[in-house]
Write a protein that holds these residues in place. Structure first.
Motif, PDB file in Angstrom:
ATOM      1  N   LEU A 198      -9.804 -19.173  30.430  1.00  0.00           N
ATOM      2  CA  LEU A 198      -9.411 -17.873  30.980  1.00  0.00           C
ATOM      3  C   LEU A 198      -8.318 -18.031  32.036  1.00  0.00           C
ATOM      4  O   LEU A 198      -7.392 -17.219  32.110  1.00  0.00           O
ATOM      5  CB  LEU A 198     -10.627 -17.185  31.611  1.00  0.00           C
ATOM      6  N   ASP A 242      -3.200 -21.009  39.326  1.00  0.00           N
ATOM      7  CA  ASP A 242      -4.133 -20.583  38.283  1.00  0.00           C
ATOM      8  C   ASP A 242      -5.516 -20.302  38.865  1.00  0.00           C
ATOM      9  O   ASP A 242      -6.261 -19.489  38.331  1.00  0.00           O
ATOM     10  CB  ASP A 242      -4.245 -21.669  37.200  1.00  0.00           C
ATOM     11  N   PRO A 279     -11.902 -13.532  38.405  1.00  0.00           N
ATOM     12  CA  PRO A 279     -11.178 -14.631  37.747  1.00  0.00           C
ATOM     13  C   PRO A 279     -10.269 -15.384  38.703  1.00  0.00           C
ATOM     14  O   PRO A 279      -9.480 -14.784  39.445  1.00  0.00           O
ATOM     15  CB  PRO A 279     -10.362 -13.906  36.666  1.00  0.00           C
ATOM     16  N   ARG A 317      -3.522 -16.836  33.199  1.00  0.00           N
ATOM     17  CA  ARG A 317      -3.148 -16.081  34.389  1.00  0.00           C
ATOM     18  C   ARG A 317      -1.730 -16.437  34.816  1.00  0.00           C
ATOM     19  O   ARG A 317      -1.274 -17.566  34.640  1.00  0.00           O
ATOM     20  CB  ARG A 317      -4.113 -16.389  35.540  1.00  0.00           C
ATOM     21  N   ASP A 354     -14.266 -22.260  33.252  1.00  0.00           N
ATOM     22  CA  ASP A 354     -13.443 -21.052  33.150  1.00  0.00           C
ATOM     23  C   ASP A 354     -12.005 -21.341  32.738  1.00  0.00           C
ATOM     24  O   ASP A 354     -11.195 -20.410  32.625  1.00  0.00           O
ATOM     25  CB  ASP A 354     -13.408 -20.325  34.504  1.00  0.00           C
TER      26      ASP A 354
END
Length: 457
Positions: free
Chosen positions: A393, A94, A357, A397, A390
């Motif tokens: 978000l 991740d 990201p 992933r 984060d």
């Protein structure tokens, strides 16, 4: 559950793993600490001098983190270059935090720097620290005189190792081949040289004093060079006080410079501390380095130095450059070539100025080669705070439920914690066979064999 890869198992990587598993906002974070080597601890194992046992004992606190139930050590996995590309690694986790340090020395950029007999301090440190990438026969130490360019702690370390007797190093984990070379060393003069004055030297007082405590070496300091430094003499009434570190260093140097010669001094080696010498050329004889040509400098009144137009040469068959470290670019990651770091914002990797990201940095590759080992704690905490912020978000992933299985399917042979413990046992066995304590295995075949249970040769 958030799966995070930390690339690098030195202090910055381990402190990042520790910050991840001790934060409370996301209690189920799982961390894989990846390293190119089959051994953990980074510069604590392969950079701290072998006679600095107190600093090397930091491995015990790093070990406690790597043995945490939610942390997995994954050695023998290279990332970037010929290893796993960052983009593919990002598909397995991740988030990925790169803690790859500053892997190379700053060059001097002067003629003769590449002559045989001229080496970076990193090469010498790697050799006596048994780094498996170091050539076992790189150093012969047949020269009578050596010059160490630089006046920081790394320069002090290499000068001290050159001036120590082999019997003093035998109780340490110095590899047997290096110990044999040090036992037969012909080096009798070690010169440390810096382009600025003693008040601007980067060594710590503890490291400096160690040079004066070596039983087989005497210190040589020129009082005239010390006197050139405006901070060396009496600062006078109303002058700002000197920083405590500078004051302590000057006190040590002053004592050495004023000490009368000892009658009948039979110590075999000398260590000369030189200041206001800027290297301009490495001299050559018969295809090898034969000395260093320095420009004499003087304070310029603004905190820097200026050339005086005079020069001095020091003969030496060995030159070690210790003028700082520099980060190296990793293919697949952005890189700031001016500062030798990965562009970031609070640890978030920036691509074209925009946070990428799932990509983060910590340690020297984030902030440059500054600070001490403990500086990596706050650096890691800042990066982990960004990562946790984060998390919403990152959770969306794609990642793999079993990154280790995927790495093996790619043909890699990860060395996990049990493999490292096997290396530790093999090094203890090797040491006992030599009548010493644990002795490092200095080569890839030996380390990998030990990781898989083979006895060391």
């Amino acid at each position: 559950m958030l799966r995070v890869a930390v690339v690098g198992s030195g202090p910055s990587g381990v402190y990042t793993a520790q910050a991840l598993v001790t934060q409370t906002l996301l209690p189920d974070v799982r961390v894989h600490v990846l390293d190119r080597l089959p051994c953990p601890y980074g510069l604590v194992r392969y950079g701290v001098a072998p006679d600095h046992e107190k600093i090397k004992s930091l491995q015990q606190s790093l070990r406690a983190v790597l043995e945490h139930e939610r942390v997995t050590f994954v050695g023998n996995v290279a990332v970037g270059g010929d290893g796993v590309p960052p983009e593919r690694l990002g598909e397995l986790y991740d988030a990925v935090v790169y803690c790859v340090g500053a892997a190379t020395d700053r060059p001097l950029g002067i003629p003769g720097e590449d002559l045989p007999g001229s080496h970076s301090a990193t090469e010498f440190v790697s050799w006596y620290s048994a780094h498996p990438d170091a050539a076992a026969d790189l150093f012969a130490l047949r020269a009578r005189s050596a010059v160490v360019i630089g006046v920081g702690n790394v320069a002090v370390d290499v000068a001290r190792i050159l001036a120590r007797g082999a019997d003093e190093l035998r109780p340490t984990d110095v590899p047997q081949p290096a110990l044999g070379v040090l036992a037969g060393s012909r080096v009798r003069e070690v010169h440390m040289a810096g382009r600025r004055g003693p008040s601007q030297a980067r060594f710590t007082t503890k490291e400096l004093r160690e040079l004066g405590s070596l039983p087989g070496a005497r210190m040589v300091v020129d009082p005239a060079e010390l006197a050139l430094d405006p901070a060396y003499g009496d600062a006078g009434p109303g002058a700002p006080p000197l920083p405590a570190l500078v004051r302590r260093n000057l006190d040590v140097l002053r004592a050495w410079a004023s000490a009368p010669p000892r009658a009948g001094d039979s110590r075999p080696r000398t260590i000369g501390l030189r200041f206001f010498l800027r290297p301009v050329e490495l001299l050559e004889r018969d295809g090898r380095v034969a000395g260093v040509r320095f420009a004499r400098t003087a304070p310029d009144g603004n905190g820097g130095v200026r050339d005086t137009g005079t020069y001095e040469e020091i003969a030496a068959g060995l030159v070690l450059r210790a003028v700082g470290y520099r980060g190296m670019p990793m293919p697949g990651l952005p890189f700031d070539a001016v500062h030798g770091t990965v562009p970031h914002r609070a640890g978030r990797v920036l691509r074209d100025g925009v946070p990428s990201p799932g990509e983060y940095v910590a340690g020297w590759i984030k902030r440059g080669p500054t600070g001490v080992i403990g500086s990596n704690r706050s650096c890691a905490k800042e990066t982990v705070a960004s990562l946790i912020e984060d998390a919403p978000l990152l959770a969306g992933r794609p990642s793999s439920p079993d990154p280790l299985a995927v790495l093996r399917s790619w043909g890699l042979r990860p060395v996990e914690w049990d493999g490292w413990l096997s290396i530790e046992r093999a090094e203890a066995t090797l040491g006992r066979s030599l009548g010493r304590g644990p002795v490092k295995i200095p080569d890839w075949p030996g380390l990998m064999g030990a990781a898989h249970g083979d006895s060391p040769a």
